[in-house]
Scaffold this active site. Structure first.
Site, PDB file in Angstrom:
ATOM      1  N   HIS A 168      -6.516  -7.978  10.606  1.00 28.23           N
ATOM      2  CA  HIS A 168      -7.112  -7.741   9.287  1.00 28.23           C
ATOM      3  C   HIS A 168      -7.362  -9.054   8.541  1.00 28.23           C
ATOM      4  O   HIS A 168      -7.268  -9.119   7.313  1.00 28.23           O
ATOM      5  CB  HIS A 168      -6.228  -6.817   8.442  1.00 28.23           C
ATOM      6  CG  HIS A 168      -6.031  -5.455   9.030  1.00 28.23           C
ATOM      7  ND1 HIS A 168      -6.969  -4.453   8.909  1.00 28.23           N
ATOM      8  CD2 HIS A 168      -5.018  -4.943   9.764  1.00 28.23           C
ATOM      9  CE1 HIS A 168      -6.530  -3.367   9.537  1.00 28.23           C
ATOM     10  NE2 HIS A 168      -5.358  -3.642  10.073  1.00 28.23           N
ATOM     11  N   ASN A 190      -6.783   3.129   7.728  1.00 27.13           N
ATOM     12  CA  ASN A 190      -7.985   2.655   8.410  1.00 27.13           C
ATOM     13  C   ASN A 190      -9.148   3.601   8.142  1.00 27.13           C
ATOM     14  O   ASN A 190      -8.984   4.641   7.512  1.00 27.13           O
ATOM     15  CB  ASN A 190      -7.743   2.565   9.923  1.00 27.13           C
ATOM     16  CG  ASN A 190      -6.752   1.482  10.304  1.00 27.13           C
ATOM     17  OD1 ASN A 190      -6.685   0.434   9.671  1.00 27.13           O
ATOM     18  ND2 ASN A 190      -5.966   1.731  11.343  1.00 27.13           N
ATOM     19  N   HIS A 239       2.205  -2.890   2.174  1.00 26.95           N
ATOM     20  CA  HIS A 239       3.365  -2.513   2.977  1.00 26.95           C
ATOM     21  C   HIS A 239       3.514  -0.993   2.941  1.00 26.95           C
ATOM     22  O   HIS A 239       3.539  -0.387   1.861  1.00 26.95           O
ATOM     23  CB  HIS A 239       4.619  -3.183   2.430  1.00 26.95           C
ATOM     24  CG  HIS A 239       5.880  -2.840   3.159  1.00 26.95           C
ATOM     25  ND1 HIS A 239       5.911  -2.489   4.502  1.00 26.95           N
ATOM     26  CD2 HIS A 239       7.168  -2.785   2.750  1.00 26.95           C
ATOM     27  CE1 HIS A 239       7.146  -2.246   4.872  1.00 26.95           C
ATOM     28  NE2 HIS A 239       7.935  -2.412   3.824  1.00 26.95           N
ATOM     29  N   TYR A 296       5.535  -5.248   8.278  1.00 24.62           N
ATOM     30  CA  TYR A 296       4.751  -5.742   7.152  1.00 24.62           C
ATOM     31  C   TYR A 296       5.512  -6.792   6.337  1.00 24.62           C
ATOM     32  O   TYR A 296       4.984  -7.860   6.019  1.00 24.62           O
ATOM     33  CB  TYR A 296       4.315  -4.581   6.256  1.00 24.62           C
ATOM     34  CG  TYR A 296       3.073  -3.882   6.752  1.00 24.62           C
ATOM     35  CD1 TYR A 296       1.880  -3.939   6.043  1.00 24.62           C
ATOM     36  CD2 TYR A 296       3.072  -3.178   7.951  1.00 24.62           C
ATOM     37  CE1 TYR A 296       0.730  -3.309   6.501  1.00 24.62           C
ATOM     38  CE2 TYR A 296       1.945  -2.546   8.420  1.00 24.62           C
ATOM     39  CZ  TYR A 296       0.770  -2.615   7.697  1.00 24.62           C
ATOM     40  OH  TYR A 296      -0.359  -2.001   8.164  1.00 24.62           O
TER      41      TYR A 296
END
Length: 709
Positions: A87, A160, A351, A374
């Site tokens: 990402h 996503n 997160h 994360y």
């Protein structure tokens, strides 16, 4: 003495050379992974199972004691500094989320507790595999992460644009990304999965098959972020004030509909406008065309979780909307661009563990791994444990805790007490009971033997892939076939190609046969358990089968013209399109103003050669004999409309403007060509050109032999 020294010199040289040679051997040993070696931990421990996280029972939660998972994920999270490992290339915007009605019956989350409740949000969209310098339009999954700045603390819905994922267990995530990233020997290809290592991994991991169908579809080529769905991917839990727990799937539904790019179009945009998606988002917000999505939920009672024939904890599966409809609960509007890309878009930290009372995680083994990964990633990427104090990450809710010091600490904590419990400070900082808004984990039973084992309920890897394929319209199926042919055709290891066909035939024999037609590989037999099943199509899985919104608000149209244009006609067409909410630009062979047949100057927005048809949703040709004659003599203008035609976009013309379409080989007489219209006067646009634009694409004419664009 001199003679003795000379005699000793070769031995000295040999002695000095030995450590160098040994060090070279050590380095070679340290940096090479030879085939056939036993897989070990960093401490040399031989690993018996590298496929499953340690958990309490096959469907139980992951255990913190799983040192092998933590070691593997920690090494992966810290591989690159400071760019995100995944990402990396993103775009973002500020906005607001407003709840339609109280959702207190299913959750005690405060920001969902009352109708009309508004909550600030920050949203980051991203590609996954490419670096920060890659192009926006690569075939890839898109991240869709939303940070809600609620009164009870920050809540992050990190998802996503595809509702499923490649793998079921987070312990395989480093392997997936290593395989998808550029191959380590030459660091190519960038932002592309069309290479051996990715498909080698996929072919050996059948659980990835469903996700492969999605990324080979047009879902992996969104037209814009504003025309892209978002999904929470995992099953989460909602708990209400009474403590009742339910499973939930989150959906973001764009109000502009779900649309994609053509593959050829995406490839050309990567060269002509690699910032296409981020530019489109920023421009839309700057002009007041605010992107909007509805947040919807699929809610399942805990008692019903096992009635679907698949496991809701399996992130390679979706919950079909025909079984459990998506219920809209609020709307998100993005209305402000970031002031500084680095300070906001680059430094924002999401997160899955940033939760609020009433929203909780499940035992999904992929989600459980993300809960660890994360924070671990942010510690390196953002310089230490105080990344939550960076302005874009800072909660609007008051923050009071005993955390102190560390890199980049900004808060100046006063007083003697930095521990709890304490009797020195009065009143002391204390926990908040659940009844007063404190966060408590959903009370679900956990029991099981500690095992590295995948639940048998995760074993079906093909049924939903088959459902997805059979739910696509013929043009969408053709696009999937062509994408697979392109990707698998780039491979240099024949065994990988053959193994992928063995997977695809378990999805659908017709699919495998069509893909194999250009690969020179025989189609193997399907597994008796998986071959040639038929399902009722799910319209929700198709971008074309789903009804398109009738609105054309926010669409972009290029009007082609040059000197001698019918100025009055052009301005009338432009005014009509603007009233419909369409964004219009006049393109010509030169900048400045055009002289018109009626003497009125017409302002030019962009050059034809610098602003390709790729960035528009439709193309219109203005009238005017001299203008049309000049455009017909221009190879650039002819190529412009040819390219738009091949990409299935609506094309229109006013009166003799149809001459440019004819010069490009596009018929405007006889039977109507889908998506092509000619108006004798501007008033006819609403029934012709604008009506054609509601379809976004006219794939029924998009065949390779239509035009050589």
């Amino acid at each position: 003495m001199a003679q003795n020294a000379a005699a000793q010199q070769p031995a000295a040289i040999a002695a000095a050379a030995t450590p160098i040679a040994d060090k070279a051997q050590d380095l070679a040993h340290e940096t090479t992974v030879d085939a056939g070696q036993a897989l070990t931990s960093n401490q040399g421990l031989k690993i018996a199972d590298n496929q499953n996280t340690l958990r309490a029972g096959p469907r139980g939660p992951a255990l913190l004691e799983d040192q092998l998972f933590r070691e593997k994920m920690t090494a992966f999270d810290h591989e690159r500094i400071p760019e995100r490992v995944v990402h990396a290339r993103g775009a973002a915007a500020h906005g607001v989320f407003e709840t339609y009605a109280s959702q207190a019956a299913i959750t005690r989350a405060g920001f969902l507790g009352a109708g009309g409740k508004k909550t600030p949000v920050f949203v980051r969209f991203s590609t996954v595999a490419g670096s920060r310098g890659s192009a926006d339009t690569a075939r890839d999954v898109r991240g869709f992460a939303v940070k809600f700045y609620t009164d009870e603390g920050n809540y992050d819905l990190v998802g996503n644009n595809i509702p499923v994922f490649f793998i079921q267990d987070a312990i395989k995530f480093p392997d997936l990304i290593h395989a998808a990233k550029p191959e380590p020997d030459r660091e190519i290809p960038q932002a592309s999965t069309a290479h051996d290592t990715f498909w080698d991994f996929i072919s050996l991991v059948p659980e990835s098959t469903h996700m492969v169908m999605w990324i080979m579809s047009d879902r992996a080529l969104p037209r814009s972020y504003a025309m892209m769905e978002g999904f929470g991917v995992h099953s989460f839990r909602l708990t209400n004030a009474q403590g009742t727990s339910r499973l939930v799937k989150f959906h973001w539904k764009p109000l502009k509909g779900v649309h994609g790019l053509a593959w050829d179009e995406a490839q050309k945009l990567a060269g002509k406008d690699p910032d296409f998606h981020r530019r489109d988002l920023a421009d839309a917000i700057a002009t007041g065309d605010f992107p909007e999505w509805e947040l919807g939920v699929q809610v399942v009672e805990e008692a019903d979780a096992n009635r679907f024939g698949f496991d809701l904890l399996d992130s390679t599966k979706l919950l079909p909307e025909e079984i459990v409809p998506v219920r809209p609960i609020g709307k998100m509007t993005l209305n402000r661009n970031p002031d500084n890309y680095f300070a906001e878009t680059e430094q924002v930290a999401f997160h899955t563990g940033n939760l609020v009372p009433g929203i909780d995680v499940t035992e999904d083994p992929l989600l459980q791994g993300r809960m660890f990964s994360y924070v671990d990633t942010q510690l390196t990427r953002l310089g230490g444990p105080n990344f939550h104090e960076i302005p874009i990450n800072r909660a609007l809710a008051p923050v009071h805790n005993m955390n102190r010091d560390g890199f980049h600490r900004q808060t100046i904590a006063k007083g003697r007490v930095n521990y709890e419990p304490s009797s020195i400070d009065v009143p002391p900082i204390r926990e908040v009971p659940a009844a007063n808004g404190g966060f408590v984990t959903a009370q679900v039973p956990v029991a099981g033997v500690k095992v590295r084992h995948r639940s048998e309920t995760f074993a079906d890897h093909y049924s939903q892939a088959t459902l997805f394929w059979q739910s696509q319209t013929p043009p969408e199926q053709q696009h999937i076939v062509e994408a697979l042919q392109f990707e698998l055709g780039k491979l240099t290891v024949p065994a990988v190609r053959a193994r992928m066909l063995s997977n695809l035939v378990n999805v659908d024999r017709e699919l495998a046969t069509r893909v194999a037609a250009v690969l020179g590989v025989a189609v193997p037999a399907a597994s008796p358990r998986n071959g040639n099943k038929r399902y009722a199509p799910s319209p929700a899985l198709s971008m074309i089968a789903r009804a398109n919104p009738k609105s054309v608000v926010g669409r972009k149209v290029a009007i082609l013209a040059t000197d001698g244009v019918d100025g009055d006609g052009l301005q009338a067409v432009k005014a009509m399109l603007v009233r419909a909410g369409v964004m219009v630009k006049v393109l010509a062979p030169h900048l400045g103003s055009l002289w018109s047949a009626g003497g009125t100057p017409v302002a030019v927005d962009e050059l034809i050669v610098t602003t390709p048809s790729l960035v528009f949703d439709a193309v219109f040709v203005a009238a005017g004999a001299d203008s049309v004659a000049a455009l017909r003599a221009s190879g650039d203008a002819i190529d412009y409309v040819r390219e738009a035609f091949r990409h299935a976009k609506p094309l229109g013309a006013l009166a003799d403007g149809a001459g440019l379409l004819a010069a490009a080989g596009i018929s405007t007489t006889g039977a109507k060509v889908p998506g092509v219209s000619v108006a004798s006067q501007p008033a006819e646009l609403s029934q012709g050109f604008i009506a054609d634009m509601t379809m976004h694409r006219h794939w029924d004419r998009a065949v390779k032999s239509a035009l050589a664009a």
